[in-house]
Design an enzyme around this catalytic site. Sequence first.
Site, PDB file in Angstrom:
ATOM      1  N   LYS A   1     -20.100 -20.691 -10.728  1.00  0.00           N
ATOM      2  CA  LYS A   1     -19.382 -20.481 -11.986  1.00  0.00           C
ATOM      3  C   LYS A   1     -17.956 -20.026 -11.699  1.00  0.00           C
ATOM      4  CE  LYS A   1     -20.483 -20.474 -16.451  1.00  0.00           C
ATOM      5  NZ  LYS A   1     -21.455 -21.325 -17.134  1.00  0.00           N
TER       6      LYS A   1
ATOM      7  N   ASN B   1     -21.296 -27.394 -20.049  1.00  0.00           N
ATOM      8  CA  ASN B   1     -20.539 -26.210 -20.455  1.00  0.00           C
ATOM      9  C   ASN B   1     -19.151 -26.130 -19.838  1.00  0.00           C
ATOM     10  OD1 ASN B   1     -23.017 -25.653 -21.601  1.00  0.00           O
ATOM     11  ND2 ASN B   1     -22.974 -23.494 -21.078  1.00  0.00           N
TER      12      ASN B   1
ATOM     13  N   ASP C   1     -27.130 -16.413 -17.172  1.00  0.00           N
ATOM     14  CA  ASP C   1     -28.518 -16.493 -16.712  1.00  0.00           C
ATOM     15  C   ASP C   1     -29.292 -15.189 -16.933  1.00  0.00           C
ATOM     16  OD1 ASP C   1     -27.864 -19.029 -16.001  1.00  0.00           O
ATOM     17  OD2 ASP C   1     -28.131 -18.787 -13.860  1.00  0.00           O
TER      18      ASP C   1
ATOM     19  N   TYR D   1       0.860  -1.192   0.000  1.00  0.00           N
ATOM     20  CA  TYR D   1       0.000   0.000   0.000  1.00  0.00           C
ATOM     21  C   TYR D   1       0.893   1.237   0.000  1.00  0.00           C
ATOM     22  CZ  TYR D   1      -4.386   2.464   0.516  1.00  0.00           C
ATOM     23  OH  TYR D   1      -5.461   3.278   0.295  1.00  0.00           O
TER      24      TYR D   1
ATOM     25  N   ALA E   1     -31.997 -18.481 -26.087  1.00  0.00           N
ATOM     26  CA  ALA E   1     -30.588 -18.139 -26.259  1.00  0.00           C
ATOM     27  C   ALA E   1     -29.749 -19.342 -26.678  1.00  0.00           C
ATOM     28  CB  ALA E   1     -30.047 -17.543 -24.964  1.00  0.00           C
ATOM     29  N   ALA E   2     -29.896 -20.458 -25.970  1.00  0.00           N
ATOM     30  CA  ALA E   2     -29.082 -21.633 -26.272  1.00  0.00           C
ATOM     31  C   ALA E   2     -29.417 -22.196 -27.644  1.00  0.00           C
ATOM     32  CB  ALA E   2     -29.282 -22.693 -25.193  1.00  0.00           C
TER      33      ALA E   2
END
Length: 427
Positions: free
Chosen positions: A100, A324, A143, A45, A203-204
């Site tokens: 995720k 995925n 999502d 710092y 979307a998919a």
Amino acid sequence: MSELSASGESRKKAALDYHAFPVPGKLSIELSKPAETQEDLSLAYSPGVAEPVREIARDPENAYRYTGKGNLVAVISDGSAILGLGNLGPLASKPVMEGKCLLFKRFAGINSIDLEVSSDSPQAFIDTVANIALSFGGINLEDIKAPECFEIERILKELCDIPVFHDDQHGTAIVTTAGLLNALEIQDKSITEVRIVCLGAGAAATACCNLMISAGARRENITMLDSKGVIHAERDDINEYKAQFANQTHLRTLDDAIEGADVFLGVSGPDLLSAEQLAKMAARPIVFACSNPDPEIAPELAHQVRQDLIMATGRSDYPNQVNNVLCFPFLFRGALDVRARIINEAMKLAAVEAIRSIAKETVTDDVSKAYGGAALSFGPEYIIPKPTDARLLGRVAAAVAQAAVDTGVAHLPFPAHYPLGGLQDVK
């Protein structure tokens, strides 16, 4: 209480306990530099921190040298389409976004932070993300409901000079296309000739079909259906994204479309493909029933009806899981390693080829042990690799990085010796 309901309650408790103990949540922050002495703290710092500040102000590229920006991905959601649960809001999406982030770190060594955005419009969401994007090396959108997700991603890609990637669209498309190409090879069919029925138009579905076209499928051979039936050229109730697949056709229902079809892709809901409809498909059919947790047709029923079938689902308890995690950690690893500005079509197709090639190779002992000693080999019940296959990281990341360099979207050259685990630890 029945045995089934008791099992469900036990699993629910296990899931809640996993997230609650020993500390709430799935993420923590750790130090990457010593911070024990007065000298350590003065470097971390004030006054030491002033030196990298000046260097970054002089040249913004130095942020990649002196901060964690280059290995940091933000996972961002508005909670409008949570994992098949629907629009439950941004705060309810936080466990998914943390999950995720966990996968990014576990599989590709990428630091990741979840951000849940409360916004009253797509534009407000876009503004929020665009204003904080410079903090990160990449952005994973998650999502967000269709059709808003298409416009959100498109605009953010224009506004940001780092990769912006909606995994629900493109991650799904990459893994699906990799599996489909391998299934077609096994079934002795060509992607340029097969007739594809896609049940679902969100979307998919849109991303999968567009990437299949990039891989060789013909748009006129794809029949897409939404909740009102076949999307055709005479309909006046479809948005611009569905309109891409509005062919001139006499087909109007799934029952019409499925007859003689080679491929069924389901990204819709449970039990929407009947045994009778499956029986009407062409010889050696391919079914990707990806609705989670319950597929469009149960695998047990499907295999009873068609013994010449290759089938994939979104579930881990059946062969050929469309997952995925086979893609997004490694895709981002490659993009970050050459500091790509975007993730383009060539990079996605490179990921497809890398993923599908691994499935054709001898399965490693580690993978076999992780799946109970199963004898896995390329064939109808093994068309895509398992997520624990360590080869995915180096191979997919390298292919994506090379494609980024080849298409001119990378800030850095492809390294002469690309390490197995990517470049996150290379100085």
